[in-house]
Design an enzyme around this catalytic site. Sequence first.
Site, short mmCIF file in Angstrom:
data_model
loop_
_atom_site.label_atom_id
_atom_site.label_comp_id
_atom_site.label_asym_id
_atom_site.label_seq_id
_atom_site.Cartn_x
_atom_site.Cartn_y
_atom_site.Cartn_z
N ASP A 169 6.36 7.03 6.66
CA ASP A 169 6.50 6.96 5.20
C ASP A 169 7.87 6.34 4.95
OD1 ASP A 169 6.81 7.32 2.48
OD2 ASP A 169 6.06 9.38 2.47
N ASP B 199 7.29 2.44 -1.80
CA ASP B 199 6.96 3.72 -1.16
C ASP B 199 5.61 3.58 -0.45
OD1 ASP B 199 6.74 6.37 -0.47
OD2 ASP B 199 6.57 7.12 -2.52
N HIS C 233 -0.48 18.36 -1.09
CA HIS C 233 0.38 17.69 -2.08
C HIS C 233 -0.48 16.93 -3.07
CE1 HIS C 233 -0.14 13.77 -0.06
NE2 HIS C 233 0.10 14.37 1.09
N HIS D 58 2.74 9.78 -7.76
CA HIS D 58 3.86 10.01 -8.69
C HIS D 58 4.23 8.66 -9.28
CE1 HIS D 58 6.33 8.34 -5.40
NE2 HIS D 58 5.65 9.14 -4.60
N HIS E 73 10.59 8.97 -6.99
CA HIS E 73 9.80 9.83 -7.89
C HIS E 73 10.35 9.53 -9.28
CE1 HIS E 73 9.04 12.74 -4.28
NE2 HIS E 73 8.36 11.62 -4.20
N GLU F 179 -1.54 8.29 -2.72
CA GLU F 179 -1.17 8.74 -1.38
C GLU F 179 -1.89 9.99 -0.92
OE1 GLU F 179 2.84 10.47 -1.13
OE2 GLU F 179 3.25 9.63 -3.09
N TYR G 166 -3.70 16.96 6.84
CA TYR G 166 -2.76 17.44 7.85
C TYR G 166 -3.37 18.66 8.52
CZ TYR G 166 -0.22 14.64 4.48
OH TYR G 166 0.14 13.64 3.63
N ARG H 164 -1.57 10.17 6.30
CA ARG H 164 -1.37 9.86 4.87
C ARG H 164 -1.45 8.35 4.75
NH1 ARG H 164 2.67 12.67 3.97
NH2 ARG H 164 4.48 11.27 4.08
N GLU I 175 -0.52 5.58 1.84
CA GLU I 175 0.16 5.52 0.54
C GLU I 175 0.41 4.07 0.14
OE1 GLU I 175 4.11 7.25 0.41
OE2 GLU I 175 4.00 7.37 -1.77
#
Length: 450
Positions: free
Chosen positions: A267, A278, A357, A361, A368, A391, A395, A412, A414
Amino acid sequence: MNIDPQLPAIDAGPFRARRERFIAHMNETGGGVAVLPTAPERARNRDTHYPYRFDSYFHYLTGFGEPEAVLVLVAGDEPRTILFCREKNEEREIWEGWRHGPEVARERFGFDEAAPIGEFDQRLPELLANQPALWCAFGYDAEWDARVLRALNTVRGNARTGVVPPHAVRDVRAELDEMRLVKDASEIAIMRRAAAISSAAHRRAMAATRPGRHEYEIEAELLHAFRSAGSQYPAYPSIVASGANACVLHYVSNDRRMEDGELLLIDAGCELDGYASDITRSFPVNGRFSPAQRDIYELVLSAQTDAKAAIRPGAHWNAPHEAAVRTLSQGLIDLNLLTGSLDEVIERGDYRRFYMHRTGHWLGRDVHDAGEYKANGEWRPLVPGMVLTVEPGCYIRPAPDVPQAFWNIGVRIEDDALVTDSGCEFLTDDAPRTVEAIEALMEEARDGAA
Ligand code: GLY
Ligand code: MN
Ligand code: MN
């Protein structure tokens, strides 16, 4: 004074337009004076400082990157913009580098006035006198708050001379956050470039990954790609997480040796000219997904595809998250990792064991980014020009009720989505996302190295 022709040209237009728009808002809501400081420099240890980064609100309205600067906006019939900044100083410039000084800064960035920062504390009470409101961002930096309150009290202390202090204190952030939420053309152009640099960095990282190398070696590849393309900093600490570390959401040690058969989750995104990107990619260290890794990867990818399809003007903020949760929950049931009906798994929140999560965002000057997610108690509708991340992840920590093949798989995916007139566009498509594209890139890199 003329601007030194050797200085790179900057387009002050977008910054001036934002100042004008904010002053118009102040005038619509009673007028007053706004004071916005840039960020302070911070010591790291003894006489060494953290790399300097300006304040996002200040830079949004000024484009001015030096420390020790304050923007003052005076609303009213004759609005004025004033920059307080460091003076020219030959001695300091020999040690630390070139400074604009007030005159060049005023001309280059298009302020009505500029003055030395050393005059700010004395000028502020005069600027606040007989003004209806003080606009600022209290609660962010205690030293700054105390400085502004001292000026306010100085004005109050002069009451017997007939001076009236501001009776209202307004928070600049409410309106600035709304403005920052919808990006203008100049912002979108920078965000596209930031996204392209970060996408290239992820390609470079994938190509460099092999069993036996260390996470920090891959982090170094990312940093090389960011900086050599002109990015000033990573937008946040890069996460380079192999094996079990991929299930640690904010892992940043990046010091482990990567082993054959594991996944690597990266990430990482650069910051360019004040704007973040991001991106997360998850891929096998040896370049080939195992069947279990592929199962989870394809599931997360379809959750992302479904979340993306939910992004369009008028859709509400939470729609992509709801879509991702549905797809992930159904997939986890199909893989026998969760039990119950889809509605039960969602209602009880069982999916949170593997997806804890949210799906995105706001993205912009801050990774963020500023901006409310609800308005009037409802998730806010998306509008063209907003930028958000998409994203989803999954896990899986070792547990007796989970088949061993899934242990320590952390995935993940994203990307950075720009809301367009008809839907959305990923700015980060150049970072390979499908199993086939990732395996092909890694195979090519291995062949090239052999
Ligand atoms: N890299 C921070 C995040 O994905 O939210
Ligand atoms: Mn993110
Ligand atoms: Mn991220």
